[in-house]
Motif scaffolding. Structure first.
Motif, mmCIF file in Angstrom:
data_model
loop_
_atom_site.group_PDB
_atom_site.id
_atom_site.type_symbol
_atom_site.label_atom_id
_atom_site.label_comp_id
_atom_site.label_asym_id
_atom_site.label_seq_id
_atom_site.Cartn_x
_atom_site.Cartn_y
_atom_site.Cartn_z
ATOM 1 N N THR A 143 0.837 -1.197 0.000
ATOM 2 C CA THR A 143 0.000 0.000 0.000
ATOM 3 C C THR A 143 0.872 1.248 0.000
ATOM 4 N N PHE A 144 0.221 2.392 -0.185
ATOM 5 C CA PHE A 144 0.943 3.664 -0.085
ATOM 6 C C PHE A 144 1.568 3.812 1.295
ATOM 7 N N GLU A 145 0.840 3.374 2.317
ATOM 8 C CA GLU A 145 1.340 3.507 3.689
ATOM 9 C C GLU A 145 2.556 2.618 3.919
ATOM 10 N N SER A 146 2.514 1.386 3.446
ATOM 11 C CA SER A 146 3.651 0.487 3.677
ATOM 12 C C SER A 146 4.870 0.950 2.880
ATOM 13 N N ALA A 147 4.652 1.446 1.670
ATOM 14 C CA ALA A 147 5.779 1.959 0.874
ATOM 15 C C ALA A 147 6.440 3.146 1.559
ATOM 16 N N SER A 148 5.632 3.967 2.230
ATOM 17 C CA SER A 148 6.157 5.169 2.883
ATOM 18 C C SER A 148 7.152 4.840 3.987
ATOM 19 N N ARG A 149 7.063 3.650 4.544
ATOM 20 C CA ARG A 149 7.975 3.278 5.621
ATOM 21 C C ARG A 149 9.419 3.134 5.147
ATOM 22 N N LYS A 150 9.617 3.053 3.856
ATOM 23 C CA LYS A 150 10.961 2.902 3.304
ATOM 24 C C LYS A 150 11.558 4.226 2.837
ATOM 25 N N PHE A 151 10.904 5.334 3.139
ATOM 26 C CA PHE A 151 11.408 6.619 2.655
ATOM 27 C C PHE A 151 12.763 6.969 3.279
ATOM 28 N N SER A 188 -7.921 1.423 -5.072
ATOM 29 C CA SER A 188 -8.470 1.201 -3.735
ATOM 30 C C SER A 188 -7.624 0.233 -2.929
ATOM 31 N N ALA A 189 -7.030 -0.786 -3.578
ATOM 32 C CA ALA A 189 -6.219 -1.761 -2.836
ATOM 33 C C ALA A 189 -4.943 -1.136 -2.281
ATOM 34 N N TYR A 190 -4.510 -0.036 -2.891
ATOM 35 C CA TYR A 190 -3.293 0.649 -2.424
ATOM 36 C C TYR A 190 -3.573 1.646 -1.292
ATOM 37 N N GLY A 191 -4.838 2.049 -1.142
ATOM 38 C CA GLY A 191 -5.168 3.009 -0.093
ATOM 39 C C GLY A 191 -5.996 4.183 -0.557
ATOM 40 N N GLY A 192 -6.400 4.206 -1.839
ATOM 41 C CA GLY A 192 -7.294 5.248 -2.320
ATOM 42 C C GLY A 192 -6.666 6.635 -2.347
ATOM 43 N N PRO A 193 -7.490 7.655 -2.631
ATOM 44 C CA PRO A 193 -6.950 9.014 -2.794
ATOM 45 C C PRO A 193 -6.321 9.579 -1.536
#
Length: 605
Positions: A143-151, A188-193
């Motif tokens: 998801t967008f949220e899980s990807a953000s943890r690698k910033f 939607s599966a990634y976390g929506g807008p």
């Protein structure tokens, strides 16, 4: 009971779902409809409750005081005997690709986000697929949220720009993203807008620009509510949003948008604007523009209105959002893509460079050294569009280059043992060319820790490999820091200029000078050995006298225990003309090794 429609003094301007202080307005384009009903949570899905008002040019409008953010809805389109239930083409959110439109919440706290895009010559792009980049569980995509943890990891690597593979709603939960079902809705599966906005905000807070991949050469073909949207079509084609003749055909289905119809042009134009305006994107990358400007990739099937659409969108984006990066994937070495509109060009800032990736991969993937052409390396290093190195994006891996019958570079080099000495060495050599050649460099997710095999949207990144290959990650970090001139001694790697002053096709060695303005702290010398043979006392030309300090040695065991740790020292230039240069020096050169030298800046006295 029919719902009461509020009629404010003036109609709400815009298309799609339009939340406002007194309710929600809706406007849809359905020129062949006889009538249109709006159904949703706000009227208990009663098709007789909210009949939409016909407007000019085939538009239908309703303003509903009872509608609220979060309500689900659809349009019911009546055409003869047909009653068609449709998702809103411009909805920003859906329950899923075959579910319902959702009244989106336009409010978001950007916390004063004023992120400024980096100069294009100071970018290092990291292509990311959200669904596989960082997954919490094996049975759901990332998801967008899980990807953000690698910033923080990406910033420590030196990356300053993420390029997201398409995030518009697609069929199902697993996809590359190049099959958009609803181009305005966020997957939607990634976390929506909301999830995407949160990701962009966090990226900016970490100093990461975000570019989004968009698909305008076709829509769908699966779960495509645009198909025969209002019931009309010709030749059993797609109806109002699509060409209804031979021009509809694409490699991905019979669903090329009708670039000549103003409503469709505006539909695509407004979508591009939305990503930069509402989602704070720092740029866009258009998927395969070749199939926007031609039917089958040949000049005799050109689509002039596809070209003019790109011109309109790009010129408007440049005017409204100066400094943003607009990239084309075309792969046909076409200078006109990156020429400005006023010269007849399409107005892209840059394009993916097939003249770099294909020869570089060919050279490192050859089994035998004798077939590695240094002339191909020379041409890859020196290629430009319109005399500008930064009108090209250069890479050795991308989602396309590691799928569709091709694998990651280590696997192409040694399929049975992709972590062998040979695979490590030559993979690094290809990546070092990316990060030292003139152009905008790009890596593909996991490349920096020798990700193997091919890209698959159901095969997530294994982050244990990042720790297993931490030395190779350090190598990429060191190269990126040199590329971005972090210590002020390699400014030439951010410059336009390159001169391949040493080309030895017999021994498979090249040396080239990179510079921006020239002089100590600017000029950079890169030496690369594309063969197994080691060299002792190998002479190369230098532009000036003095000491040229070693900044990078790919053969260091700091990067891999499998490397040979060939001892290389700083170069002391001799007044011995060589390679057309006034000075020269000799050095040690490891098998498949790459060295980077530069001079210290003079100190103020």
């Amino acid at each position: 009971m029919p719902i009461t429609l509020e009629k404010p003094a003036a109609k709400i301007v815009g298309m799609g779902c339009l939340p406002h202080d007194q309710g929600v307005a809706f406007r849809v384009w359905a020129p062949n409809a006889e009538r249109v009903a709006l159904v949703g949570d706000f009227n208990h899905w009663d098709e007789s409750a909210t009949m939409m008002e016909a407007e000019d040019n085939g538009h239908w409008y309703a303003n509903v005081a009872e509608a609220e953010i979060g309500d689900e809805y659809r349009y019911l389109i009546f055409n003869g005997d047909m009653k068609l239930s449709r998702i809103d083409p411009r909805c920003r959110e859906v329950t899923n690709s075959v579910g319902n439109s959702v009244v989106h919440d336009p409010h978001f706290d950007w916390e004063g986000d004023k992120f400024k895009m980096y100069p294009f010559n100071e970018l290092v792009i990291y292509e990311m697929h959200v669904g596989t980049f960082c997954c919490d569980t094996k049975d759901k995509p990332g998801t967008f949220e899980s990807a953000s943890r690698k910033f923080e990891y990406l910033r420590s690597l030196g990356i300053n720009c993420i390029q997201l593979m398409p995030a518009a709603e697609f069929a199902g939960d697993y996809s590359w993203g190049y099959n958009p079902a609803h181009i305005y809705a966020v997957e939607s599966a990634y976390g929506g807008p909301h999830g995407l906005k949160q990701m962009v905000k966090l990226a900016h807070q970490h100093g990461l620009a975000v570019i989004l991949d968009v698909v305008y050469n076709h829509f769908g073909p699966s779960d495509l509510h645009l198909w025969q949207f209002d019931g009309w079509s010709e030749n059993n084609k797609g109806g109002i949003y699509f060409y209804n003749d031979w021009r509809s055909s694409t490699p991905w289905g019979d669903s090329r948008p009708d670039y000549g119809r103003q409503e469709v042009r505006s539909f695509i134009h407004d979508n591009a604007v939305m990503w930069l305006e509402d989602f704070h994107m720092d740029g866009l990358r258009y998927d395969m523009t070749l199939y926007m400007r031609s039917v089958n990739g040949n000049d005799d099937t050109s689509i002039p209105e596809g070209w003019s659409l790109a011109q309109w969108i790009n010129s408007d984006l440049h005017a409204r959002f100066p400094g943003k990066l607009i990239i084309a994937e075309d792969m046909r070495n076409n200078n006109w893509l990156t020429k400005p509109k006023e010269w007849g060009g399409a107005g892209f800032n840059a394009q993916w460079d097939a003249e770099f990736v294909h020869p570089i991969r060919d050279v490192v993937e050859q089994v035998e050294d004798q077939y590695r052409s240094m002339f191909k390396v020379h041409n890859a290093l020196c290629h430009k569009f319109n005399y500008s190195a930064f009108e090209r994006v250069i890479y050795s891996e991308s989602h396309d280059e590691v799928a569709n019958g091709k694998s990651r570079v280590p696997s192409e080099i040694d399929e049975k043992n992709p972590h062998s000495w040979y695979a490590q060495k030559r993979t690094v050599l290809a990546s070092a060319m990316v990060l030292t050649a003139p152009g905008i460099p790009m890596l593909f997710q996991g490349q920096e820790f020798l990700r193997t095999g091919w890209f698959d949207d159901t095969r997530p990144i294994d982050w244990h490999q990042e720790k297993e290959w931490r030395g190779i990650v350090r190598l990429y970090r060191d190269l990126i820091h040199l590329r971005l001139n972090k210590t002020g001694i390699t400014a030439g790697l951010t410059g336009q200029r390159v001169e391949v002053h040493h080309l030895n096709d017999n021994d498979k060695v090249v040396a080239f000078r990179r510079w921006k303005e020239g002089g100590p702290g600017d000029d950079v010398i890169v030496v690369a050995n594309f063969a197994t043979n080691e060299h002792t006392d190998y002479r190369i030309g230098l532009p000036r006298g003095g000491t040229w300090k070693l900044r990078f040695n790919s053969d260091s065991t700091h990067y891999s225990d499998d490397f040979d740790n060939t001892k290389v020292v700083d170069l002391v230039a001799e007044e011995h003309p060589y390679d057309g240069q006034p000075y020269s020096a000799t050095l040690q050169l490891a098998s498949y090794g790459i060295l980077v030298f530069s001079e210290d800046k003079p100190t103020d006295k």
